[in-house]
Design an enzyme around this catalytic site. Structure first.
Site, mmCIF file in Angstrom:
data_model
loop_
_atom_site.group_PDB
_atom_site.id
_atom_site.type_symbol
_atom_site.label_atom_id
_atom_site.label_comp_id
_atom_site.label_asym_id
_atom_site.label_seq_id
_atom_site.Cartn_x
_atom_site.Cartn_y
_atom_site.Cartn_z
ATOM 1 N N ASP A 88 0.860 -1.192 0.000
ATOM 2 C CA ASP A 88 0.000 0.000 0.000
ATOM 3 C C ASP A 88 0.896 1.241 0.000
ATOM 4 O O ASP A 88 1.659 1.481 0.934
ATOM 5 C CB ASP A 88 -0.884 -0.032 1.258
ATOM 6 C CG ASP A 88 -1.956 1.048 1.229
ATOM 7 O OD1 ASP A 88 -1.658 2.138 0.712
ATOM 8 O OD2 ASP A 88 -3.070 0.815 1.712
ATOM 9 N N THR A 113 0.530 5.668 -5.144
ATOM 10 C CA THR A 113 1.656 5.189 -5.962
ATOM 11 C C THR A 113 1.626 5.861 -7.335
ATOM 12 O O THR A 113 2.665 6.295 -7.835
ATOM 13 C CB THR A 113 1.582 3.646 -6.117
ATOM 14 O OG1 THR A 113 1.398 3.074 -4.827
ATOM 15 C CG2 THR A 113 2.833 3.092 -6.725
ATOM 16 N N ASP A 169 -9.567 0.933 1.708
ATOM 17 C CA ASP A 169 -9.480 1.439 0.329
ATOM 18 C C ASP A 169 -10.699 1.025 -0.482
ATOM 19 O O ASP A 169 -11.208 1.800 -1.292
ATOM 20 C CB ASP A 169 -8.207 0.911 -0.347
ATOM 21 C CG ASP A 169 -6.955 1.580 0.197
ATOM 22 O OD1 ASP A 169 -7.107 2.468 1.046
ATOM 23 O OD2 ASP A 169 -5.844 1.201 -0.205
#
Length: 531
Positions: A59, A93, A393
């Site tokens: 993550d 990311t 998430d």
């Protein structure tokens, strides 16, 4: 020289090309660290704390929070990415990769003499065009299981094993649909996430009710109650010391006894009111009665309640009290003076589950639960932490979809379409700004490139296939990570959040432009002025 002499002599500074090189190196450095995490085929990172605690995760948000980043530029990019997660719940990311790639592509032109300001202007033109492209490819979705499952599954598969992701995706969607109401904003706090270190991850499930991490406090109380009335209250059923410091003087032992009796009487009357209500509603039927109190219940009161067959829990957490009335109905009572049967909630099943030294109380089979619990199970702490991050998430992805009312095709499809449209825009832009547009178009391809690389496919080969397929079909095409071929993400149910992509385009462009326009870096805090 005069300008330089004004500068603090102890300050460290980097000028023009050197400053830009520092920024670009830092952005590429953090990009290289995060690159391998992207997508369902991304690899894990092991973080070891100073105390030797080990955390294994992919993550991006967790990594950027836990890593100690010394470089100021890399730290700025990390903070922007974690802010992206705070806002939308995903995309950390991707943000790091796109910022790094924008600077890398811009460096190609700047090293040949192009001014950073012109590149920044090209970036801004490209940003506006990218947002138009994003609007044109979004897909409207309805608030139902079919519409929400795709985006939830895509979010979870990047963090977990595919089989577990499929199961938890259904759990998350069911949880959201249970608490969703068309006219009120969605509150994710109404979905409690409870951990049990027990069995395997695939035993995790949705409980349409409440799970509390404590049990009844008396051995004679029933451990399982069916068809139960639920009394939620915040009333003390134990002797409490007075708020004001006070002393009593007795003439004799009888007076002391009388005072103690009066104190005990005061509590017993409260307990008696609960018992009377129980007798009134449970007379002539087999219904159960459960008391869940936010404050304390002393041993004498527990004993009296146990004799009546009442299951009583004391010192329940405040957040559970709010959720209980939403799950079971009824009203949380702050006084026992005006209690009526309509103030009670209802649950079809209340039972206690003992796991080692821990007790859990399940309140299930509620009629119309407005609050639910996701019960995570796993053999060890590491897998539970990983699941908790992934579920968070997944829930945020579903909430974003409901708020936006739409999704965008995933698997790098948006980036391929945007690249094609920006290359067309480049032909219409006059002057050197077109080079900024070109750099932006190339930079967006980092997402499908890294997806292909992490899945073990040849990067150039995959990008060429995708661009050719997009040009031939005119459809948004993404990369199939199983075969390395082009696919239509909408057919495979691979979707991303509209708001996440929009936020990435806006924040990455602003940060990359600001870093390009830095022509001097000075480390000159107040402390360095001393001595």
């Amino acid at each position: 020289m005069a300008a330089i002499s004004l500068l603090n002599p102890k300050a460290e500074f980097a000028r023009a090309a050197q400053a830009l090189a520092i920024n670009i190196t830092a952005a590429r450095g953090i990009q290289d660290v995060m690159k391998t995490n992207l997508g369902p085929k991304g690899t894990m990172k092991m973080l070891v704390s100073g105390a030797g605690d080990i955390k294994i995760t992919k993550d991006g948000n967790v990594l950027l929070h836990e890593m100690q980043i010394m470089n100021p530029t890399a730290s700025l990019i990390a903070r922007a990415s974690t802010a992206q997660d705070d806002m939308t719940g995903d995309g950390t990311t991707s943000t790091v990769l796109v910022i790094g790639e924008l600077l890398k592509q811009a460096d190609v032109f700047i090293s040949e003499g192009l001014h950073p300001r012109i590149v920044a202007e090209g970036f801004d033109l490209a940003r506006k065009k990218s947002l138009e492209v994003l609007d044109s490819i979004k897909i409207k979705v309805d608030v139902n299981k079919e519409g929400l499952s795709g985006v939830s599954r895509t979010a979870l598969k990047t963090k977990l094993h595919p089989k577990l992701a499929d199961q938890l995706s259904d759990v998350c969607v069911d949880a959201i649909l249970s608490i969703y109401s068309k006219d009120t904003p969605l509150d994710l706090h109404m979905v409690e996430i409870m951990e049990m270190q027990h069995k395997t991850e695939l035993d995790s499930k949705l409980v349409k009710g409440i799970v509390m991490d404590h049990g009844a406090r008396h051995p004679d109380m029933p451990k399982k109650v069916t068809d139960a009335f639920i009394l939620t209250c915040n009333v003390s059923m134990e002797y409490e010391k007075s708020e004001v410091a006070s002393g009593f003087f007795y003439k004799s032992a009888e007076e002391r006894e009388k005072l103690l009796k009066a104190e005990r009487d005061f509590i017993e009357k409260r307990v008696q009111k609960v018992i009377e209500l129980k007798r009134a509603v449970c007379a002539g039927n087999n219904k159960g009665f459960v008391v869940i109190n936010q404050k304390g219940i002393d041993p004498f009161s527990l004993d009296a309640l146990a004799k009546e067959g009442i299951m009583a829990l004391r010192r329940a957490k405040r957040r559970n009290m709010e959720r209980l009335t939403l799950a079971c109905g009824g009203i949380a009572m702050n006084s026992f003076d005006d209690m009526l049967p309509e103030h009670l909630g209802y649950a079809g099943l209340v039972y206690e589950h003992v796991l080692g030294e821990d007790k859990f109380t399940f309140v299930e089979e509620c009629k119309n639960p407005q609050s639910v619990t996701i019960l995570m199970k796993g053999p060890n702490k590491h897998s539970l932490v990983q699941m908790k991050d992934a579920i968070r998430d997944g829930l945020r992805a579903i909430k974003n979809t409901i708020d936006d009312g739409c999704v965008v095709p995933g698997a790098g499809a948006f980036e391929i379409v945007a690249n094609k449209e920006l290359m067309a825009l480049k032909q219409t832009v006059s002057g050197k700004a077109k080079l900024g547009v070109q750099a932006y178009a190339e930079a967006l391809l980092i997402i499908p490139k890294v997806l292909a690389q992490n899945a073990g496919f040849d990067t150039q080969d995959s990008i060429v296939k995708l661009l050719e397929e997009a040009a031939n079909t005119g459809l948004p095409v993404g990369l199939d990570l199983s075969t390395g071929e082009a696919m239509v993400p909408a057919d495979s149910g691979v979707f991303d959040n509209f708001i996440v992509k929009k936020q990435i385009i806006n924040s990455c462009t602003v940060i990359a432009s600001n870093l390009l326009l830095v022509d001097e870096i000075m480390r000159a805090g107040m402390s360095s002025l001393k001595g």
